[in-house]
Design a protein around this motif. Structure first.
Motif, PDB file in Angstrom:
ATOM      1  N   GLY A  42      33.760  44.997-154.716  1.00  0.00           N
ATOM      2  CA  GLY A  42      33.475  43.848-153.881  1.00  0.00           C
ATOM      3  C   GLY A  42      32.451  42.957-154.544  1.00  0.00           C
ATOM      4  O   GLY A  42      31.283  43.291-154.594  1.00  0.00           O
ATOM      5  N   ASP A  43      32.891  41.816-155.077  1.00  0.00           N
ATOM      6  CA  ASP A  43      31.943  40.869-155.656  1.00  0.00           C
ATOM      7  C   ASP A  43      31.775  39.707-154.679  1.00  0.00           C
ATOM      8  O   ASP A  43      32.554  39.534-153.746  1.00  0.00           O
ATOM      9  CB  ASP A  43      32.409  40.389-157.029  1.00  0.00           C
ATOM     10  CG  ASP A  43      33.764  39.707-156.967  1.00  0.00           C
ATOM     11  OD1 ASP A  43      34.495  39.919-155.981  1.00  0.00           O
ATOM     12  OD2 ASP A  43      34.096  38.960-157.905  1.00  0.00           O
ATOM     13  N   PHE A  44      30.754  38.896-154.885  1.00  0.00           N
ATOM     14  CA  PHE A  44      30.489  37.792-153.967  1.00  0.00           C
ATOM     15  C   PHE A  44      29.666  36.731-154.675  1.00  0.00           C
ATOM     16  O   PHE A  44      29.081  36.955-155.735  1.00  0.00           O
ATOM     17  CB  PHE A  44      29.730  38.283-152.721  1.00  0.00           C
ATOM     18  CG  PHE A  44      28.304  38.671-152.997  1.00  0.00           C
ATOM     19  CD1 PHE A  44      27.279  37.759-152.797  1.00  0.00           C
ATOM     20  CD2 PHE A  44      27.985  39.937-153.458  1.00  0.00           C
ATOM     21  CE1 PHE A  44      25.960  38.114-153.057  1.00  0.00           C
ATOM     22  CE2 PHE A  44      26.677  40.296-153.711  1.00  0.00           C
ATOM     23  CZ  PHE A  44      25.662  39.384-153.511  1.00  0.00           C
ATOM     24  N   SER A  45      29.633  35.563-154.085  1.00  0.00           N
ATOM     25  CA  SER A  45      28.755  34.496-154.551  1.00  0.00           C
ATOM     26  C   SER A  45      28.269  33.718-153.343  1.00  0.00           C
ATOM     27  O   SER A  45      28.953  33.639-152.315  1.00  0.00           O
ATOM     28  CB  SER A  45      29.478  33.563-155.525  1.00  0.00           C
ATOM     29  OG  SER A  45      30.564  32.917-154.894  1.00  0.00           O
ATOM     30  N   ILE A  46      27.072  33.170-153.446  1.00  0.00           N
ATOM     31  CA  ILE A  46      26.556  32.312-152.381  1.00  0.00           C
ATOM     32  C   ILE A  46      27.293  30.980-152.437  1.00  0.00           C
ATOM     33  O   ILE A  46      27.374  30.343-153.484  1.00  0.00           O
ATOM     34  CB  ILE A  46      25.035  32.107-152.544  1.00  0.00           C
ATOM     35  CG1 ILE A  46      24.308  33.416-152.212  1.00  0.00           C
ATOM     36  CG2 ILE A  46      24.538  30.971-151.674  1.00  0.00           C
ATOM     37  CD1 ILE A  46      22.814  33.343-152.361  1.00  0.00           C
ATOM     38  N   ASP A  47      27.862  30.582-151.323  1.00  0.00           N
ATOM     39  CA  ASP A  47      28.670  29.366-151.243  1.00  0.00           C
ATOM     40  C   ASP A  47      27.746  28.165-151.080  1.00  0.00           C
ATOM     41  O   ASP A  47      27.045  28.034-150.075  1.00  0.00           O
ATOM     42  CB  ASP A  47      29.619  29.474-150.058  1.00  0.00           C
ATOM     43  CG  ASP A  47      30.672  28.378-150.046  1.00  0.00           C
ATOM     44  OD1 ASP A  47      30.430  27.314-150.652  1.00  0.00           O
ATOM     45  OD2 ASP A  47      31.723  28.571-149.414  1.00  0.00           O
ATOM     46  N   ILE A  48      27.750  27.259-152.057  1.00  0.00           N
ATOM     47  CA  ILE A  48      26.824  26.123-152.014  1.00  0.00           C
ATOM     48  C   ILE A  48      27.135  25.171-150.869  1.00  0.00           C
ATOM     49  O   ILE A  48      26.259  24.399-150.447  1.00  0.00           O
ATOM     50  CB  ILE A  48      26.799  25.351-153.341  1.00  0.00           C
ATOM     51  CG1 ILE A  48      28.149  24.675-153.613  1.00  0.00           C
ATOM     52  CG2 ILE A  48      26.405  26.262-154.495  1.00  0.00           C
ATOM     53  CD1 ILE A  48      28.116  23.716-154.778  1.00  0.00           C
ATOM     54  N   THR A  49      28.356  25.209-150.337  1.00  0.00           N
ATOM     55  CA  THR A  49      28.693  24.293-149.254  1.00  0.00           C
ATOM     56  C   THR A  49      28.045  24.706-147.933  1.00  0.00           C
ATOM     57  O   THR A  49      28.104  23.945-146.958  1.00  0.00           O
ATOM     58  CB  THR A  49      30.219  24.203-149.064  1.00  0.00           C
ATOM     59  OG1 THR A  49      30.725  25.471-148.651  1.00  0.00           O
ATOM     60  CG2 THR A  49      30.898  23.789-150.355  1.00  0.00           C
ATOM     61  N   THR A  50      27.425  25.898-147.876  1.00  0.00           N
ATOM     62  CA  THR A  50      26.755  26.330-146.649  1.00  0.00           C
ATOM     63  C   THR A  50      25.284  25.906-146.620  1.00  0.00           C
ATOM     64  O   THR A  50      24.556  26.289-145.710  1.00  0.00           O
ATOM     65  CB  THR A  50      26.840  27.856-146.488  1.00  0.00           C
ATOM     66  OG1 THR A  50      26.085  28.509-147.529  1.00  0.00           O
ATOM     67  CG2 THR A  50      28.282  28.329-146.554  1.00  0.00           C
ATOM     68  N   TRP A  51      24.838  25.122-147.608  1.00  0.00           N
ATOM     69  CA  TRP A  51      23.443  24.697-147.694  1.00  0.00           C
ATOM     70  C   TRP A  51      23.038  23.875-146.468  1.00  0.00           C
ATOM     71  O   TRP A  51      23.759  22.977-146.034  1.00  0.00           O
ATOM     72  CB  TRP A  51      23.222  23.862-148.952  1.00  0.00           C
ATOM     73  CG  TRP A  51      21.925  23.095-148.980  1.00  0.00           C
ATOM     74  CD1 TRP A  51      21.756  21.765-148.731  1.00  0.00           C
ATOM     75  CD2 TRP A  51      20.614  23.615-149.271  1.00  0.00           C
ATOM     76  NE1 TRP A  51      20.431  21.424-148.852  1.00  0.00           N
ATOM     77  CE2 TRP A  51      19.716  22.524-149.178  1.00  0.00           C
ATOM     78  CE3 TRP A  51      20.132  24.871-149.600  1.00  0.00           C
ATOM     79  CZ2 TRP A  51      18.348  22.688-149.402  1.00  0.00           C
ATOM     80  CZ3 TRP A  51      18.783  25.028-149.821  1.00  0.00           C
ATOM     81  CH2 TRP A  51      17.910  23.950-149.726  1.00  0.00           C
ATOM     82  N   ARG A  52      21.869  24.173-145.910  1.00  0.00           N
ATOM     83  CA  ARG A  52      21.287  23.400-144.821  1.00  0.00           C
ATOM     84  C   ARG A  52      19.818  23.137-145.122  1.00  0.00           C
ATOM     85  O   ARG A  52      19.074  24.059-145.490  1.00  0.00           O
ATOM     86  CB  ARG A  52      21.423  24.155-143.480  1.00  0.00           C
ATOM     87  CG  ARG A  52      22.862  24.383-143.047  1.00  0.00           C
ATOM     88  CD  ARG A  52      23.584  23.086-142.745  1.00  0.00           C
ATOM     89  NE  ARG A  52      24.953  23.324-142.307  1.00  0.00           N
ATOM     90  CZ  ARG A  52      26.007  23.371-143.114  1.00  0.00           C
ATOM     91  NH1 ARG A  52      25.829  23.232-144.434  1.00  0.00           N
ATOM     92  NH2 ARG A  52      27.218  23.583-142.643  1.00  0.00           N
ATOM     93  N   LEU A  53      19.405  21.887-144.949  1.00  0.00           N
ATOM     94  CA  LEU A  53      18.034  21.479-145.243  1.00  0.00           C
ATOM     95  C   LEU A  53      17.105  21.843-144.099  1.00  0.00           C
ATOM     96  O   LEU A  53      17.421  21.612-142.932  1.00  0.00           O
ATOM     97  CB  LEU A  53      17.994  19.962-145.480  1.00  0.00           C
ATOM     98  CG  LEU A  53      16.615  19.346-145.701  1.00  0.00           C
ATOM     99  CD1 LEU A  53      16.004  19.824-147.012  1.00  0.00           C
ATOM    100  CD2 LEU A  53      16.709  17.817-145.678  1.00  0.00           C
ATOM    101  N   ASP A  54      15.936  22.405-144.431  1.00  0.00           N
ATOM    102  CA  ASP A  54      14.893  22.675-143.445  1.00  0.00           C
ATOM    103  C   ASP A  54      13.752  21.666-143.537  1.00  0.00           C
ATOM    104  O   ASP A  54      13.225  21.221-142.517  1.00  0.00           O
ATOM    105  CB  ASP A  54      14.341  24.096-143.628  1.00  0.00           C
ATOM    106  CG  ASP A  54      15.341  25.161-143.208  1.00  0.00           C
ATOM    107  OD1 ASP A  54      16.130  24.891-142.280  1.00  0.00           O
ATOM    108  OD2 ASP A  54      15.347  26.246-143.810  1.00  0.00           O
ATOM    109  N   SER A  55      13.345  21.315-144.763  1.00  0.00           N
ATOM    110  CA  SER A  55      12.252  20.351-144.912  1.00  0.00           C
ATOM    111  C   SER A  55      12.352  19.663-146.262  1.00  0.00           C
ATOM    112  O   SER A  55      12.850  20.229-147.241  1.00  0.00           O
ATOM    113  CB  SER A  55      10.892  21.051-144.781  1.00  0.00           C
ATOM    114  OG  SER A  55      10.664  21.938-145.869  1.00  0.00           O
TER     115      SER A  55
END
Length: 303
Positions: A42-55
């Protein structure tokens, strides 16, 4: 962009080079030595399209501008081949981009809570213009001499299209012998089927370890986006952004990694079993600790 905290354009000499970024590049394996001491697929990568800005905060100093961005990537859940659930919660990241008047900018990043699994790649990613179709590079190679078309060579130019590299159109068709070196393959029939489309040459997509310099540009461009390092620890990997995760479009992903690991088998755990257990040791396995941080230096410059 005040809504995302990311760049929406970076240009030089009238040429658009950057489409967006910076993003976190993180790829890993669902394997945790403390919980499941054998290989699982099971490999994975962080999906850049899920980015959300906090500050987002900006600081203006005497000869530079500093952008301080904090945000997060969404967590994910998957099932491995054995039916075990693996995944990670949302990942919080801090970017600090410092811009200088000569076109230089540094991107420092801090990962507050990295996924607690084997890390195969960790670094930053910029999404470049779809017009970017080559890059020149210099690096510290393992050996002092290579064939001119070898992906491990010390320096050279890597082309996205084989036609640009060979200066002629050469057919790549399933079950037909190629008439060009493997480094110029643009498709992968074994992994993606006999109707695979172009993903860029193997030479363009190869990971360039121990990078000293690289400059990406269009084929006839007068400007480029350049990266500088000391030859000890930075790896460049280019490719289509849509091949990375759920990003859509023909833009190019420029991945600049400080952590690199390829799982080719037993690694540092000889007892591990599975389809890849026949492989050789390559790199020390690494699980990133909290607050991991590093920095990349880049330029938007005339070629």
């Amino acid at each position: 962009n005040k809504g995302t905290g990311l760049f929406s354009m970076g240009s030089c000499k009238g040429e658009k080079l950057i489409e967006s970024g910076p993003y976190l590049n993180f790829k890993g394996l669902y394997y945790k030595a403390t919980e499941w001491p054998r290989f699982n697929d099971g490999d994975f990568s962080i999906d850049i399209t899920t980015w959300r800005l906090d500050s987002l905060r900006m600081e203006t100093q005497e000869n530079r501008i500093k952008l301080l961005t904090e945000g997060r990537y969404g967590g994910q859940r998957f099932l491995n081949a054995d039916g075990r659930e693996y995944g990670f919660d949302r990942v919080s990241v801090r970017f600090e981009v410092t811009i200088y008047p000569d076109g230089r900018f540094t991107t420092a990043y801090q990962i507050y809570n990295p996924p607690a699994y084997l890390c195969c790649e960790a670094g930053i990613r910029y999404i470049l213009s779809p017009e970017i179709k080559k890059y020149e590079f210099l690096r510290k190679a393992l050996y002092s001499c290579y064939p001119e078309d070898h992906i491990g060579r010390e320096k050279g130019t890597a082309w996205f299209y084989r036609a640009d590299a060979c200066e002629q159109e050469l057919e790549e068709t399933y079950r037909k012998p190629p008439v060009f070196p493997w480094s110029y393959d643009e498709k992968d029939f074994i992994l993606r089927g006999c109707d695979d489309t172009v993903h860029g040459t193997n030479d363009f997509r190869a990971s360039r370890e121990n990078l000293i310099y690289a400059c990406a540009s269009s084929v006839q461009g007068v400007a480029g986006i350049a990266v500088y390092s000391d030859g000890t620890g930075l790896t460049l990997r280019m490719g289509l952004a849509r091949d990375e995760d759920s990003y859509e479009g023909e833009e190019i992903a420029m991945n600049l990694n400080h952590v690199l690991y390829y799982d080719l088998g037993s690694g540092s755990l000889p007892a591990r079993q599975g389809d890849m257990a026949w492989g050789n040791y390559t790199y020390a396995e690494k699980i990133l600790q909290a607050n991991y941080e590093n920095t990349v230096e880049m330029y938007l410059r005339k070629k």
